[in-house]
Scaffold this motif. Sequence first.
Motif, PDB file in Angstrom:
ATOM      1  N   UNK A  23       1.941  -4.036   1.268  1.00 51.69           N
ATOM      2  CA  UNK A  23       2.052  -3.204   0.003  1.00 51.69           C
ATOM      3  C   UNK A  23       3.018  -2.045   0.239  1.00 51.69           C
ATOM      4  N   UNK A  24       3.884  -1.580  -0.609  1.00 50.12           N
ATOM      5  CA  UNK A  24       5.025  -0.865   0.001  1.00 50.12           C
ATOM      6  C   UNK A  24       4.509   0.592  -0.344  1.00 50.12           C
ATOM      7  N   UNK A  25       3.233   0.981  -0.912  1.00 46.57           N
ATOM      8  CA  UNK A  25       2.666   2.200  -1.033  1.00 46.57           C
ATOM      9  C   UNK A  25       2.121   2.674   0.184  1.00 46.57           C
ATOM     10  N   UNK A  26       1.993   1.640   1.506  1.00 42.51           N
ATOM     11  CA  UNK A  26       1.424   1.920   2.679  1.00 42.51           C
ATOM     12  C   UNK A  26       2.501   2.117   3.522  1.00 42.51           C
ATOM     13  N   UNK A  27       3.745   1.903   2.979  1.00 43.26           N
ATOM     14  CA  UNK A  27       4.904   2.044   4.077  1.00 43.26           C
ATOM     15  C   UNK A  27       5.191   3.384   4.280  1.00 43.26           C
ATOM     16  N   UNK A  28       5.289   3.562   6.063  1.00 43.73           N
ATOM     17  CA  UNK A  28       5.362   4.897   6.228  1.00 43.73           C
ATOM     18  C   UNK A  28       6.811   5.106   6.999  1.00 43.73           C
ATOM     19  N   UNK A  29       7.547   4.256   7.160  1.00 44.63           N
ATOM     20  CA  UNK A  29       8.895   4.433   7.543  1.00 44.63           C
ATOM     21  C   UNK A  29       9.487   2.914   8.028  1.00 44.63           C
TER      22      UNK A  29
ATOM     23  N   UNK B 280      16.963   1.349   2.333  1.00 46.28           N
ATOM     24  CA  UNK B 280      17.117   2.270   1.258  1.00 46.28           C
ATOM     25  C   UNK B 280      16.089   1.625   0.099  1.00 46.28           C
ATOM     26  N   UNK B 281      16.086   0.554  -0.251  1.00 46.85           N
ATOM     27  CA  UNK B 281      15.300  -0.009  -1.401  1.00 46.85           C
ATOM     28  C   UNK B 281      13.943   0.036  -1.112  1.00 46.85           C
ATOM     29  N   UNK B 282      13.462  -0.208   0.231  1.00 50.97           N
ATOM     30  CA  UNK B 282      12.085  -0.407   0.496  1.00 50.97           C
ATOM     31  C   UNK B 282      11.629   1.083   0.220  1.00 50.97           C
ATOM     32  N   UNK B 283      12.296   2.113   0.939  1.00 49.31           N
ATOM     33  CA  UNK B 283      11.864   3.361   0.826  1.00 49.31           C
ATOM     34  C   UNK B 283      11.858   3.971  -0.377  1.00 49.31           C
ATOM     35  N   UNK B 284      12.622   3.602  -1.395  1.00 50.83           N
ATOM     36  CA  UNK B 284      12.780   4.023  -2.744  1.00 50.83           C
ATOM     37  C   UNK B 284      11.821   3.499  -3.616  1.00 50.83           C
ATOM     38  N   UNK B 285      11.291   2.118  -3.334  1.00 52.78           N
ATOM     39  CA  UNK B 285      10.105   1.414  -3.938  1.00 52.78           C
ATOM     40  C   UNK B 285       8.882   2.131  -3.629  1.00 52.78           C
ATOM     41  N   UNK B 286       8.785   2.702  -2.350  1.00 54.43           N
ATOM     42  CA  UNK B 286       7.487   3.123  -1.868  1.00 54.43           C
ATOM     43  C   UNK B 286       7.394   4.635  -2.235  1.00 54.43           C
ATOM     44  N   UNK B 287       8.330   5.202  -3.100  1.00 51.68           N
ATOM     45  CA  UNK B 287       8.075   6.416  -3.558  1.00 51.68           C
ATOM     46  C   UNK B 287       8.663   7.603  -2.793  1.00 51.68           C
ATOM     47  N   UNK B 288       9.718   7.159  -1.718  1.00 51.40           N
ATOM     48  CA  UNK B 288      10.167   8.177  -1.076  1.00 51.40           C
ATOM     49  C   UNK B 288      11.764   7.983  -1.323  1.00 51.40           C
ATOM     50  N   UNK B 289      12.444   9.249  -0.880  1.00 52.98           N
ATOM     51  CA  UNK B 289      13.936   9.217  -1.003  1.00 52.98           C
ATOM     52  C   UNK B 289      14.406   8.201   0.149  1.00 52.98           C
ATOM     53  N   UNK B 290      15.470   7.539  -0.575  1.00 50.47           N
ATOM     54  CA  UNK B 290      16.013   6.667   0.656  1.00 50.47           C
ATOM     55  C   UNK B 290      16.999   7.251   1.696  1.00 50.47           C
TER      56      UNK B 290
END
Length: 450
Positions: free
Chosen positions: A93-99, A143-153
């Motif tokens: 789940x990308x909402x759990x993505x930290x980095x 970049x895409x994963x960080x953007x989907x996770x709600x963080x700036x790429x």
Amino acid sequence: MPPPGETGEPRQRLHPLSPALHGAKSLVVVIAGLSWSTLSRVGFGWFAAMVVVLALGATVLSIVSWYNTGYHVVGRELRVYEGLLWRRTRAIPLERLQAVEVVRPLLAQLTGLAELRLEVVGGGKTEAPLAYLSVADAVALRERLLALAGRAAQPVAPQAPAAGPAPVPAGLPPTATALPPGRPLHAVRNEDLLVSQLLTPQAFLLPFGVAFVVAQFLSEGSWSFIAVASTLTAMAGVVLQPVRRVLDDWNFRLARDGGTLRVRNGLLETRAQTVPLHRVQTVRATWPLLWRMKGWLRLRLEVAGYSVGEGDERNRPDRLLPVGDLPTAERIVAEVLPEVPLSGVGLTPPPSRARWLHPLGRNALGAGLHERVVAVRSGLLTRQLTLVPYARIQSVRVVQGPLQRRLGLATVHVDTAGGAGAAAESRDLGEAWWLAAELIARTHAARRVG
């Protein structure tokens, strides 16, 4: 293709050169696994044949594994498919993505590839390493994963020549490489890094090891190849840690970009790591014995969401300053913990009766409360100072051992989500309970403000 009923992009495969790189790594493991005793028993010809056969077998398995490995994004999940006999699908789940880290080992640098490593909150280890992708694909996917996770790429610059010279902070040699994106904070001089690792017990033990080998050779008259190789292998193990630290922290660059720290380091394996400041649980300063004569120390972090049990410590983004002086460390700590002085926190030692438990190191122990952090000092030969923000404290424990009960002492443990936390050792029992209550109150107050 994704299974029926799922929406998302077609399943992607890793770079076609991935099996070759995995095969090369397997060759190193095979040669290391076949010991010198095997070489002496079967001879060089059979030894070489065994290496070739096993390496070819590992390469074939790598190719088949590559064919069955893929990934794609489905909604807000990254799904990774792998497995040869037993197929496995991992949904992250990308909402759990930290980095997301872009790592380039030496072979990957030579072939223009990169490895993508994912860190998720609460993960037991680095998740779903995608090895290998082209550098452009790795950066784009990051970049895409960080953007989907709600963080700036946060792109990582490929290893390509820059259009012009990068700015170099004052005091750095003109050969310093470009800093990571963001506001530059510090760049460690490689000369200081080398000297710091020479001032280690391993470096001082090396001449004694060489003298032992020479003495044995002179006393025996001659040594067999196996004896020499085994001795050299043992000596290499002694110096492996300082050499590895030099290679890992080479060209260490630290920058800040908004609410994150950016770390770039490595010689044979380059790494670009992102450390969110709101995930920092503790800052730990360490003064090794031999470093103190040069006024040097190192800074480490504990970061929530990263596994403290990770077998390879290089996967943890805990480096803040591999080596540096106190003013540099003060400036960096101020970026992580604003208004917290590294050397200005008042620390009090345990009561004098604690000498029964710490006959040599009582004066090296200390604890104190700052407006924003609790500070704990420990260590005799290697001094250590740990700063824990009140808002990051998860629990407070008062622990008494059998001897501490007889002496009226107790240890106050401060636990964090990052793992180790801090421990104020051998405090007076009444002070320990007061300290625990004060820490709980300040923790609640800091969280209300935050």
